[in-house]
Scaffold this motif. Sequence first.
Motif, short mmCIF file in Angstrom:
data_model
loop_
_atom_site.label_atom_id
_atom_site.label_comp_id
_atom_site.label_asym_id
_atom_site.label_seq_id
_atom_site.Cartn_x
_atom_site.Cartn_y
_atom_site.Cartn_z
N UNK A 1 0.80 -1.23 0.00
CA UNK A 1 0.00 0.00 0.00
C UNK A 1 0.84 1.29 0.00
N UNK A 2 2.15 1.18 -0.11
CA UNK A 2 3.02 2.35 -0.21
C UNK A 2 3.16 2.76 -1.68
N UNK A 3 3.80 3.87 -1.95
CA UNK A 3 4.00 4.29 -3.35
C UNK A 3 4.78 3.24 -4.14
N UNK A 4 4.65 3.28 -5.47
CA UNK A 4 5.34 2.28 -6.32
C UNK A 4 6.86 2.35 -6.15
N UNK A 5 7.49 1.23 -6.43
CA UNK A 5 8.94 1.17 -6.33
C UNK A 5 9.59 1.88 -7.52
N UNK A 6 10.73 2.47 -7.26
CA UNK A 6 11.59 2.91 -8.34
C UNK A 6 12.32 1.70 -8.89
#
Length: 587
Positions: free
Chosen positions: A578-583
């Motif tokens: 549920x966190x921002x997408x990975x780089x």
Amino acid sequence: MQNLRWVLNLLFVSSLLHNLVHSSSQVICSSQDRAALLAFKSSIVEDTTGVLSSWVGQDCCNGDWEGVLCNPATGKVTSLVLQSSLTEPTLYMKGTLSPSLGSLGSLQVLVISGNKFITGSIPSSFSNLTSLTQLALEDNSLRGSVPTGLGHLPMLESLSLAGNRFSGAVPASLGSLRSLSTMSLARNSLSGPVPVAFKNLLKLQILDLSFNLLSGPIPDFVGQFRDLTTLHLSSNRLSGGIPVSVYNLGKLQDMSLERNDLTGPLSDRISNLKSLSILDLSSNKFTGHIPASITSLQNLWSLNLSRNHFSDPLPVVVGRGFPSLLSIDLSYNNLNLGAVPSWIRDKPLTEINLAGCKLRGAFPKLTRPREVISLDLSENFLTGDVSALLANMTSLQKLKLSKNHLSFDLSKLKLPEGVSSVDLSSNLVAGSLSSLLNNKTSRFLEEIHLTNNQISGRIPDFAESLNLKVLNIGSNKIGGQIPSSISNLVELVRLDISRNHITGVIPQALGQLAQLNWLDLSINALTGRIPDSLLNIKAVKHASFRANRLCGLIPQGRPFNIFPAAAYLHNLCLCGKPLPPCLKTEK
């Protein structure tokens, strides 16, 4: 010639008698009853018990139709008993109750129970079963209101609708069942008061209305049920006091009124309940002193007055007071005991529960420690070492001493072989877990609660013989890594190692704990990724990895990708739902 005629007459009579006997042994079931049973069978869309597969052929009374009994003289069905076990979830019937059962006019016993996939309502046609003496439809998933027509069954002696999903008011018509000796409507969602019409049920021996939403007072007319042996009204919203009339029930053996809003003092007249063996008034709002007359109850073996507002002093118990008592619970009242009363220390009690009773000083020395099976002295002010005294409690199974000021080293603790649960949370216990968890640990030990102590060292390796279901060791000073042998804890349901100094990576082996539903690894120094093997834990309802040094993609599958973001915050570089997408560099 006359002798020959006599012989022929004798042969004729013998032949007639033979035919009568032969025909009476060939019971053919009523075609109407057979049709009613087959209609019920067709309303069951799935039967993993295999019972209904025996319902074949023309004769439902030949003994081959499982669960069916008939009157041999009439061929009418008199009993239908279809019971499944809730402990065998793979064996069940799925469907509804067919109205056709209402045409079984000679039916005396109808039992359909333990089938959580039988849904719908009770057909109104059941009011036609006027020969019924026993009706048990318990532990199904029936819903709707309880039909008023059930009050038209004049022969009914036993009625159980417990463990369903019935709602609405209890129908007053049930008060017409004047032959009733047993009534259980427990474990539903029935609301409103106990009907006044119930005053007519003067033959009642067992009344169980527990685990509903009933409100209002306990009716005064309950005291007229002079044959009553069991009164269960627990887990409702009943208010007011215990009617004085109830104290006239000389045959009453079990009175369970816990978890209501009952108030007022407990009357001295409680000594009139001469047959009482179980009294549970816990989780109410009773006030005043516990009456001294209660100690004269000769048959009372279980007394639970916990979670009320009873105040000091406790009754003085002398001589033959409480001669049969085995279990006592006075926890969480307005009691300031200071020390465990001598009569509690001296009696051969199997359960002692005095949580929150303001006990002070050293752990009490019991006169008969070998009798104790369960001991709860939590939330008091006890100090010092308990290890030596516990060693004498050879029958102990459950120990709860949390939230005291106990101070000792785990290396001194020698738990009795049969202990299944130990709770020493929120004390000053020191030492290493290896003293408690090693290759000598009993296979009976299922729960360990050591949260908020001074425990240090490492998490030990776990032997295959362990049957742990709960391991709560959060808020200590434990270091080292999580051992891969944690996979041996195949029964584990809850694991909390939060707020320690755990380092290293989360082992892949953690994903083998298929029963786990609570996982808290927060506030440690764990590094690396959260392994995808955790996706194998389908039962998990709560997980927290907060405040570690974790990095990389959060396992992208339910439930880990839908847990609240707070479960993953304050790490190095976790990413993905549920966190921002990975780089690209973080995956």
